[in-house]
Design a protein around this motif. Structure first.
Motif, PDB file in Angstrom:
ATOM      1  N   ASN A 254       0.822  -1.200   0.000  1.00 48.38           N
ATOM      2  CA  ASN A 254       0.000   0.000   0.000  1.00 48.38           C
ATOM      3  C   ASN A 254       0.866   1.264   0.000  1.00 48.38           C
ATOM      4  O   ASN A 254       1.687   1.463   0.906  1.00 48.38           O
ATOM      5  N   ASP A 255       0.656   2.109  -1.008  1.00 53.90           N
ATOM      6  CA  ASP A 255       1.461   3.328  -1.148  1.00 53.90           C
ATOM      7  C   ASP A 255       1.296   4.271   0.040  1.00 53.90           C
ATOM      8  O   ASP A 255       2.263   4.885   0.503  1.00 53.90           O
ATOM      9  N   ASP A 256       0.072   4.424   0.520  1.00 47.51           N
ATOM     10  CA  ASP A 256      -0.186   5.373   1.608  1.00 47.51           C
ATOM     11  C   ASP A 256       0.554   4.969   2.880  1.00 47.51           C
ATOM     12  O   ASP A 256       1.148   5.809   3.564  1.00 47.51           O
ATOM     13  N   ILE A 257       0.515   3.667   3.198  1.00 54.27           N
ATOM     14  CA  ILE A 257       1.219   3.204   4.402  1.00 54.27           C
ATOM     15  C   ILE A 257       2.727   3.380   4.224  1.00 54.27           C
ATOM     16  O   ILE A 257       3.424   3.851   5.133  1.00 54.27           O
ATOM     17  N   ALA A 258       3.238   3.017   3.052  1.00 55.44           N
ATOM     18  CA  ALA A 258       4.674   3.174   2.799  1.00 55.44           C
ATOM     19  C   ALA A 258       5.095   4.632   2.935  1.00 55.44           C
ATOM     20  O   ALA A 258       6.123   4.946   3.556  1.00 55.44           O
ATOM     21  N   GLU A 259       4.296   5.550   2.375  1.00 55.76           N
ATOM     22  CA  GLU A 259       4.624   6.977   2.468  1.00 55.76           C
ATOM     23  C   GLU A 259       4.557   7.472   3.900  1.00 55.76           C
ATOM     24  O   GLU A 259       5.387   8.290   4.323  1.00 55.76           O
ATOM     25  N   ASP A 260       3.600   6.997   4.664  1.00 50.55           N
ATOM     26  CA  ASP A 260       3.505   7.392   6.081  1.00 50.55           C
ATOM     27  C   ASP A 260       4.728   6.925   6.862  1.00 50.55           C
ATOM     28  O   ASP A 260       5.259   7.651   7.714  1.00 50.55           O
ATOM     29  N   ILE A 261       5.184   5.697   6.584  1.00 50.09           N
ATOM     30  CA  ILE A 261       6.369   5.167   7.263  1.00 50.09           C
ATOM     31  C   ILE A 261       7.601   5.986   6.880  1.00 50.09           C
ATOM     32  O   ILE A 261       8.437   6.317   7.729  1.00 50.09           O
ATOM     33  N   ILE A 262       7.705   6.344   5.599  1.00 51.89           N
ATOM     34  CA  ILE A 262       8.833   7.158   5.132  1.00 51.89           C
ATOM     35  C   ILE A 262       8.821   8.532   5.802  1.00 51.89           C
ATOM     36  O   ILE A 262       9.881   9.033   6.232  1.00 51.89           O
ATOM     37  N   LYS A 263       7.656   9.150   5.927  1.00 53.90           N
ATOM     38  CA  LYS A 263       7.557  10.456   6.583  1.00 53.90           C
ATOM     39  C   LYS A 263       8.013  10.384   8.040  1.00 53.90           C
ATOM     40  O   LYS A 263       8.680  11.290   8.539  1.00 53.90           O
ATOM     41  N   VAL A 264       7.640   9.304   8.711  1.00 52.74           N
ATOM     42  CA  VAL A 264       8.073   9.110  10.103  1.00 52.74           C
ATOM     43  C   VAL A 264       9.593   8.982  10.167  1.00 52.74           C
ATOM     44  O   VAL A 264      10.250   9.562  11.044  1.00 52.74           O
ATOM     45  N   ALA A 265      10.166   8.229   9.230  1.00 53.38           N
ATOM     46  CA  ALA A 265      11.625   8.074   9.195  1.00 53.38           C
ATOM     47  C   ALA A 265      12.315   9.410   8.984  1.00 53.38           C
ATOM     48  O   ALA A 265      13.289   9.744   9.673  1.00 53.38           O
ATOM     49  N   GLU A 266      11.810  10.188   8.039  1.00 49.50           N
ATOM     50  CA  GLU A 266      12.423  11.487   7.745  1.00 49.50           C
ATOM     51  C   GLU A 266      12.276  12.449   8.916  1.00 49.50           C
ATOM     52  O   GLU A 266      13.220  13.172   9.259  1.00 49.50           O
ATOM     53  N   LYS A 267      11.129  12.465   9.551  1.00 51.75           N
ATOM     54  CA  LYS A 267      10.885  13.358  10.685  1.00 51.75           C
ATOM     55  C   LYS A 267      11.809  13.045  11.856  1.00 51.75           C
ATOM     56  O   LYS A 267      12.271  13.948  12.563  1.00 51.75           O
ATOM     57  N   ASN A 268      12.093  11.747  12.051  1.00 52.47           N
ATOM     58  CA  ASN A 268      12.891  11.324  13.205  1.00 52.47           C
ATOM     59  C   ASN A 268      14.352  11.019  12.849  1.00 52.47           C
ATOM     60  O   ASN A 268      15.079  10.460  13.672  1.00 52.47           O
ATOM     61  N   ASN A 269      14.761  11.406  11.626  1.00 52.44           N
ATOM     62  CA  ASN A 269      16.143  11.195  11.177  1.00 52.44           C
ATOM     63  C   ASN A 269      16.589   9.737  11.313  1.00 52.44           C
ATOM     64  O   ASN A 269      17.695   9.440  11.777  1.00 52.44           O
ATOM     65  N   ILE A 270      15.695   8.841  10.903  1.00 49.41           N
ATOM     66  CA  ILE A 270      15.994   7.409  10.928  1.00 49.41           C
ATOM     67  C   ILE A 270      16.368   6.974   9.515  1.00 49.41           C
ATOM     68  O   ILE A 270      15.605   7.189   8.569  1.00 49.41           O
ATOM     69  N   SER A 271      17.522   6.377   9.363  1.00 47.41           N
ATOM     70  CA  SER A 271      17.955   5.901   8.042  1.00 47.41           C
ATOM     71  C   SER A 271      16.987   4.843   7.528  1.00 47.41           C
ATOM     72  O   SER A 271      16.516   3.991   8.283  1.00 47.41           O
ATOM     73  N   PHE A 272      16.704   4.875   6.210  1.00 43.66           N
ATOM     74  CA  PHE A 272      15.864   3.859   5.593  1.00 43.66           C
ATOM     75  C   PHE A 272      16.250   3.747   4.123  1.00 43.66           C
ATOM     76  O   PHE A 272      16.987   4.565   3.585  1.00 43.66           O
ATOM     77  N   GLN A 273      15.747   2.705   3.469  1.00 42.72           N
ATOM     78  CA  GLN A 273      15.961   2.507   2.040  1.00 42.72           C
ATOM     79  C   GLN A 273      14.725   1.837   1.466  1.00 42.72           C
ATOM     80  O   GLN A 273      13.906   1.288   2.199  1.00 42.72           O
ATOM     81  N   ARG A 274      14.564   1.907   0.144  1.00 39.60           N
ATOM     82  CA  ARG A 274      13.516   1.141  -0.523  1.00 39.60           C
ATOM     83  C   ARG A 274      14.115  -0.181  -0.989  1.00 39.60           C
ATOM     84  O   ARG A 274      15.265  -0.235  -1.429  1.00 39.60           O
ATOM     85  N   ARG A 275      13.352  -1.224  -0.895  1.00 41.15           N
ATOM     86  CA  ARG A 275      13.790  -2.543  -1.364  1.00 41.15           C
ATOM     87  C   ARG A 275      13.649  -2.577  -2.881  1.00 41.15           C
ATOM     88  O   ARG A 275      12.547  -2.504  -3.405  1.00 41.15           O
ATOM     89  N   ARG A 276      14.784  -2.718  -3.575  1.00 40.76           N
ATOM     90  CA  ARG A 276      14.811  -2.581  -5.021  1.00 40.76           C
ATOM     91  C   ARG A 276      14.747  -3.948  -5.717  1.00 40.76           C
ATOM     92  O   ARG A 276      15.557  -4.261  -6.596  1.00 40.76           O
ATOM     93  N   ALA A 277      13.800  -4.750  -5.308  1.00 42.03           N
ATOM     94  CA  ALA A 277      13.609  -6.054  -5.935  1.00 42.03           C
ATOM     95  C   ALA A 277      12.184  -6.504  -5.668  1.00 42.03           C
ATOM     96  O   ALA A 277      11.547  -6.054  -4.708  1.00 42.03           O
ATOM     97  N   ILE A 278      11.688  -7.396  -6.507  1.00 43.06           N
ATOM     98  CA  ILE A 278      10.339  -7.924  -6.300  1.00 43.06           C
ATOM     99  C   ILE A 278      10.363  -9.426  -6.054  1.00 43.06           C
ATOM    100  O   ILE A 278       9.320 -10.073  -6.027  1.00 43.06           O
ATOM    101  N   ALA A 279      11.544  -9.991  -5.845  1.00 46.83           N
ATOM    102  CA  ALA A 279      11.674 -11.433  -5.619  1.00 46.83           C
ATOM    103  C   ALA A 279      11.163 -11.802  -4.237  1.00 46.83           C
ATOM    104  O   ALA A 279      11.120 -10.989  -3.321  1.00 46.83           O
ATOM    105  N   GLY A 280      10.793 -13.073  -4.093  1.00 42.52           N
ATOM    106  CA  GLY A 280      10.397 -13.590  -2.790  1.00 42.52           C
ATOM    107  C   GLY A 280       8.987 -13.196  -2.402  1.00 42.52           C
ATOM    108  O   GLY A 280       8.232 -12.594  -3.166  1.00 42.52           O
ATOM    109  N   GLY A 281       8.619 -13.559  -1.190  1.00 39.47           N
ATOM    110  CA  GLY A 281       7.313 -13.237  -0.635  1.00 39.47           C
ATOM    111  C   GLY A 281       7.362 -13.453   0.855  1.00 39.47           C
ATOM    112  O   GLY A 281       8.319 -14.029   1.384  1.00 39.47           O
ATOM    113  N   ASN A 282       6.343 -12.995   1.560  1.00 40.16           N
ATOM    114  CA  ASN A 282       6.319 -13.167   3.015  1.00 40.16           C
ATOM    115  C   ASN A 282       4.891 -13.156   3.527  1.00 40.16           C
ATOM    116  O   ASN A 282       3.930 -13.178   2.752  1.00 40.16           O
ATOM    117  N   ASP A 283       4.738 -13.101   4.843  1.00 34.54           N
ATOM    118  CA  ASP A 283       3.422 -13.189   5.466  1.00 34.54           C
ATOM    119  C   ASP A 283       2.477 -12.066   5.062  1.00 34.54           C
ATOM    120  O   ASP A 283       1.253 -12.208   5.197  1.00 34.54           O
TER     121      ASP A 283
END
Length: 332
Positions: A254-283
């Motif tokens: 979900n784009d909205d959730i991802a953007e909200d998480i990114i905004k929190v990271a930027e506001k709190n100066n927490i390093s983050f990255q985007r996962r640049r692959a579509i392989a695999g899957g999870n829960d």
């Protein structure tokens, strides 16, 4: 140390009991309700208002299962989860709750024909040697269906790095445990699922019962920041912070959730990255498709050499994942 205990514990798919007991003892005093369902998932509830939020981590690790006995006392086996056949020869393993030591054997290269050297390694080419002299002796020690894991012990090395087994997903379990020690306004379920490595089986059951509005999977994810890998093929990089996924084999996040998480990271100066692959899957894929569905995201700790006998990760990445998730959940 909690993370060390989680990583050193044995818990392949379908045999998560040792890990489950560790987690239950650690979280019991921080949640309002705690139950284990028939599948073996831990569902921990911190009651609140607003959206029903599941934060998920899976307890199981990749491993093997004993499927037969050879006349010379060695054992036949198959994978529990996605383990690359190429990495299994000559690895030390332990078998079952008694942790009987063994070595995965393969015909030495000196005796292989030129054709054998060219072809890939299959499980039928290998055996597990426990030092037994006969099938009868082995049968007295080990039964069919026993689980097998790598016994690699957790340790630190280099500049802020750790090495060990089962980083997928004991790092997620560690982060979720720490999340549950904080207070939030949202209606929060911390779910520790079983059998993710063989098809997200536990998550389907837990999600069907909880019926969340939002689901976030915490993972140890693929990382290929190695000298022989072009930068555009490196899904994530160790030391660059938690990875926020775009999509994978089972989910479009979900784009909205991802953007909200990114905004929190930027506001709190927490390093983050985007996962640049579509392989695999999870829960997250199971959460997404249960009942009426849920909005989902995945936040992962980059992990080198994943699904092998030893992996490498950054302590700082783990701590930043914890900080990011706690700050994000406090916004709900």
């Amino acid at each position: 140390m909690l993370l060390e205990s989680l990583c050193n514990a044995a818990g392949p798919s379908g045999y998560e009991g040792e890990v489950r007991e560790l987690i239950k003892k650690e979280i019991i005093n921080y949640v309002d309700e705690l139950k284990v369902d028939k599948m073996g998932n831990i569902i921990a509830h911190k009651k609140g208002k607003g959206p029903k939020v599941v934060v998920d981590a899976h307890m199981d690790e990749v491993g093997f299962i004993i499927t037969g006995f050879n006349e010379d006392g060695t054992l036949r086996f198959q994978a529990l989860g996605g383990i690359n056949n190429k990495i299994i020869p000559s690895k030390v393993v332990t078998i079952g709750e008694d942790k009987i030591p063994g070595v995965i054997g393969l015909k030495p290269i000196h005796l292989q024909s030129s054709e054998e050297r060219k072809k890939g390694i299959s499980y039928s080419d290998c055996c597990i040697d426990i030092g037994s002299n006969s099938k009868e002796e082995t049968k007295e020690l080990i039964k069919l269906g026993e689980y097998v894991v790598f016994p690699t012990e957790y340790g630190t090395f280099g500049h802020g790095l750790i090495k060990g087994k089962a980083f997928d997903d004991r790092m997620g379990c560690y982060v979720l445990i720490e999340i549950l020690k904080e207070s939030y306004d949202c209606d929060l379920y911390g779910v520790f699922n079983v059998q993710e490595e063989i098809g997200e089986r536990g998550a389907f059951v837990a999600s069907y019962n909880v019926k969340p509005d939002i689901g976030i999977a915490l993972e140890g994810t693929i990382c290929a920041d190695m000298p022989n890998i072009p930068p555009h093929l490196s899904a994530t990089e160790v030391g660059k912070g938690p990875a926020i996924s775009i999509m994978d084999r089972t989910s479009i996040f979900n784009d909205d959730i991802a953007e909200d998480i990114i905004k929190v990271a930027e506001k709190n100066n927490i390093s983050f990255q985007r996962r640049r692959a579509i392989a695999g899957g999870n829960d997250a894929g199971a959460i997404h498709m249960s009942n009426d569905g849920a909005k989902i995201a995945t936040v992962s700790v980059p992990c080198r050499y994943i699904h092998s006998s030893v992996s490498v990760a950054s302590i700082e990445d783990i701590e930043n994942t914890k900080k990011l998730m706690i700050e994000y959940l406090k916004t709900l």
